[in-house]
Design a protein around this motif. Structure first.
Motif, short mmCIF file in Angstrom:
data_model
loop_
_atom_site.label_atom_id
_atom_site.label_comp_id
_atom_site.label_asym_id
_atom_site.label_seq_id
_atom_site.Cartn_x
_atom_site.Cartn_y
_atom_site.Cartn_z
N ALA A 56 0.82 -1.21 0.00
CA ALA A 56 0.00 0.00 0.00
C ALA A 56 0.86 1.26 0.00
CB ALA A 56 -0.94 -0.01 1.21
N MET A 57 0.96 1.89 -1.15
CA MET A 57 1.64 3.17 -1.30
C MET A 57 0.60 4.25 -1.62
SD MET A 57 4.94 1.99 -3.59
CE MET A 57 5.57 3.67 -3.78
N ARG A 58 0.98 5.51 -1.40
CA ARG A 58 0.08 6.63 -1.63
C ARG A 58 -0.34 6.72 -3.10
NH1 ARG A 58 -2.53 9.25 1.85
NH2 ARG A 58 -0.66 9.74 3.06
N ILE A 59 -1.66 6.86 -3.33
CA ILE A 59 -2.19 7.20 -4.65
C ILE A 59 -2.66 8.64 -4.55
CG2 ILE A 59 -3.86 6.64 -6.44
CD1 ILE A 59 -3.94 3.77 -5.28
N ASN A 60 -2.16 9.49 -5.41
CA ASN A 60 -2.37 10.93 -5.29
C ASN A 60 -3.84 11.31 -5.22
OD1 ASN A 60 0.38 11.07 -5.53
ND2 ASN A 60 0.40 12.17 -7.48
N LYS A 61 -4.17 12.18 -4.28
CA LYS A 61 -5.54 12.69 -4.16
C LYS A 61 -5.90 13.52 -5.39
CE LYS A 61 -8.72 14.99 -0.98
NZ LYS A 61 -9.62 13.80 -0.98
N ASN A 62 -7.10 13.32 -5.88
CA ASN A 62 -7.61 14.05 -7.05
C ASN A 62 -6.73 13.84 -8.28
OD1 ASN A 62 -9.76 15.14 -5.56
ND2 ASN A 62 -8.52 16.86 -4.88
N ALA A 63 -6.01 12.71 -8.31
CA ALA A 63 -5.15 12.39 -9.46
C ALA A 63 -4.15 13.50 -9.75
CB ALA A 63 -5.99 12.07 -10.70
N ALA A 64 -3.72 14.20 -8.69
CA ALA A 64 -2.75 15.28 -8.88
C ALA A 64 -1.43 14.73 -9.40
CB ALA A 64 -2.53 16.02 -7.56
N LEU A 65 -0.69 15.56 -10.11
CA LEU A 65 0.52 15.12 -10.80
C LEU A 65 1.72 15.91 -10.30
CD1 LEU A 65 1.52 13.28 -13.19
CD2 LEU A 65 1.15 15.26 -14.67
N ASN A 66 2.78 15.20 -9.87
CA ASN A 66 4.00 15.84 -9.43
C ASN A 66 4.81 16.27 -10.66
OD1 ASN A 66 6.64 16.42 -8.51
ND2 ASN A 66 6.35 15.14 -6.71
N MET A 67 4.64 17.52 -11.05
CA MET A 67 5.25 18.00 -12.29
C MET A 67 6.77 18.04 -12.20
SD MET A 67 2.97 18.24 -14.55
CE MET A 67 4.01 19.00 -15.79
N ALA A 68 7.33 18.30 -11.01
CA ALA A 68 8.79 18.32 -10.88
C ALA A 68 9.36 16.94 -11.19
CB ALA A 68 9.19 18.76 -9.48
N SER A 69 8.68 15.90 -10.73
CA SER A 69 9.13 14.54 -11.02
C SER A 69 8.98 14.21 -12.49
CB SER A 69 8.34 13.53 -10.17
OG SER A 69 8.72 12.20 -10.48
N GLU A 107 9.09 16.29 -14.97
CA GLU A 107 10.14 17.01 -15.69
C GLU A 107 11.50 16.34 -15.53
OE1 GLU A 107 9.68 20.88 -14.05
OE2 GLU A 107 7.80 21.27 -15.14
N ASP A 108 11.77 15.82 -14.34
CA ASP A 108 13.03 15.12 -14.11
C ASP A 108 13.09 13.86 -14.96
OD1 ASP A 108 15.54 14.78 -12.36
OD2 ASP A 108 14.52 12.83 -12.16
N GLN A 109 12.00 13.12 -15.01
CA GLN A 109 11.98 11.90 -15.82
C GLN A 109 12.16 12.21 -17.29
OE1 GLN A 109 8.91 8.88 -14.61
NE2 GLN A 109 8.41 10.39 -13.04
N LEU A 110 11.43 13.21 -17.77
CA LEU A 110 11.56 13.59 -19.18
C LEU A 110 12.99 14.04 -19.48
CD1 LEU A 110 10.29 14.08 -21.93
CD2 LEU A 110 9.51 16.32 -21.10
N GLY A 111 13.59 14.79 -18.57
CA GLY A 111 14.97 15.24 -18.78
C GLY A 111 15.94 14.07 -18.87
N TRP A 112 15.72 13.04 -18.05
CA TRP A 112 16.61 11.87 -18.10
C TRP A 112 16.46 11.14 -19.43
CZ3 TRP A 112 15.62 6.62 -18.63
CH2 TRP A 112 16.75 5.79 -18.51
N PHE A 113 15.23 10.92 -19.88
CA PHE A 113 15.01 10.24 -21.16
C PHE A 113 15.69 10.98 -22.30
CE2 PHE A 113 11.44 8.24 -18.86
CZ PHE A 113 11.66 6.91 -19.20
N LYS A 114 15.63 12.31 -22.26
CA LYS A 114 16.30 13.11 -23.29
C LYS A 114 17.82 12.95 -23.19
CE LYS A 114 13.00 16.95 -23.52
NZ LYS A 114 12.90 18.42 -23.38
N SER A 115 18.34 13.01 -21.97
CA SER A 115 19.80 12.94 -21.78
C SER A 115 20.37 11.61 -22.25
CB SER A 115 20.15 13.17 -20.31
OG SER A 115 19.76 12.07 -19.51
N GLU A 116 19.56 10.56 -22.20
CA GLU A 116 20.00 9.24 -22.63
C GLU A 116 19.76 9.00 -24.12
OE1 GLU A 116 21.46 6.69 -20.66
OE2 GLU A 116 21.74 8.44 -19.36
#
Length: 337
Positions: free
Chosen positions: A292-305, A307-316
């Motif tokens: 049981a891990m947290r599921i975001n309330k109201n399906a909110a999205l961690n935009m900083a995360s 952006e970090d993921q997208l940046g990594w995919f680009k860097s690779e």
């Protein structure tokens, strides 16, 4: 594929049980296919189905089950499924770049104080000295596919430790588990409902936690086809509302534990209909509770995360440099956190 229909499940419950809630959108028995993995982390969809929240929104839901994130993204883009819950992958980003898919919200998140994804070592690697993430240099790390969330997590952990990893794609979680048990790969990261079952049985060893390296990591997202996001707003918003109600129930019962023991027991039984179905309830229960891990309330999205993921995919070099978060995310749906 295994299919369940909420309308069928409620058919004997009487007409009043399936009436939409006052104020629900003008949808009636709209056929909707939801992609899922048989993971505790997908429980919000299962709760929304079992408790009639999809029906309340006028959605007649079927589930389509997958064994990895990448095939689900392809199915959503091709409209073989309407909505999905999965990690951000190179494949999903590329589909978004082609105008075929959009992230519309957030689901599972890493949160301090709540057991999250575990860093595991095979018994063979552990006995050879891999007892902590700072000893990963030169080791093999299991992923489903290149550009998967496993690839992202492994690479970020390795970078933090100054380690060089060899990534081994094994396509499916089941194949990775077999390779870990047999010592064909050295390390892996996985959600706790699987990780704790493996470590508890002595099949592998825990050597760390992903949250120590990626605090606030947006593990999974909600996504749909670009066509749905742009042209079927009523259906998309209905899905998000129902999913969010399911997430609230799940968090209260098993994450925050504010709903009481009876509610927790009921929730585990509900999830067991979809997760660890090959095990008797008493054997499956500990793994479900542990997952049981947290599921975001109201399906909110961690935009900083994101952006970090997208940046990594680009860097690779796994996705094009020109792709932006706006390419991937439809912010008209996703509440940012």
């Amino acid at each position: 594929m295994t299919t369940f229909t909420r309308r069928g499940a409620l058919g004997l419950a009487g007409g009043a049980a399936v009436l939409p809630l006052l104020g629900a959108p003008a949808l009636a028995n709209t056929k909707t296919t939801v992609g899922a993995l048989r993971f505790t982390s997908h429980a919000a969809s299962f709760v929304a189905f079992e408790r009639g929240y999809f029906t309340d929104e006028g959605l007649d839901v079927d589930f389509k089950f997958f064994e990895a994130a990448q095939p689900m993204a392809v199915a959503i883009a091709s409209r073989d499924a309407d909505f999905g819950v999965t990690s951000i992958t190179g494949g999903l980003i590329s589909l978004a770049e082609k105008g075929a898919a959009k992230v519309i919200g957030g689901a599972l998140s890493e949160e301090k104080g709540i057991d999250g994804q575990m860093i595991l070592a095979s018994n063979a690697a552990y006995e050879a000295g891999l007892t902590a993430p700072d000893q990963l240099d030169g080791k093999t790390f299991a992923v489903t596919q290149p550009g998967s969330s496993f690839h992202y997590m492994g690479a970020k952990i390795a970078a933090a430790e100054g380690a060089s990893l060899s990534f081994k794609p094994l396509q499916k979680v089941g194949a990775i588990i077999g390779a870990m048990k047999s010592g064909q790969v050295d390390a892996w990261t996985i959600v706790p409902h699987i990780g704790k079952a493996l470590t508890g049985g002595g099949a592998v060893q825990q050597i760390g936690m992903v949250a120590d390296y990626l605090p606030g990591y947006q593990v999974t997202t909600l996504f749909t086809s670009a066509q749905n996001a742009e042209n079927d707003r009523a259906k998309t918003e209905a899905f998000l509302r129902a999913f969010s109600r399911g997430a609230d129930d799940f968090n209260a019962a098993l994450v925050d534990k504010t709903a009481g023991d009876d509610a927790a027991e009921e929730m585990v039984k509900l999830v067991h209909k979809y997760v660890y179905t090959d095990r008797p309830y008493d054997k499956a229960k500990p793994s479900i509770v542990n997952g049981a891990m947290r599921i975001n309330k109201n399906a909110a999205l961690n935009m900083a995360s994101v952006e970090d993921q997208l940046g990594w995919f680009k860097s690779e070099g796994l996705v094009k440099d020109s792709i932006t978060t706006e390419t991937l995310v439809d912010s008209s749906y996703a509440e940012a956190i």
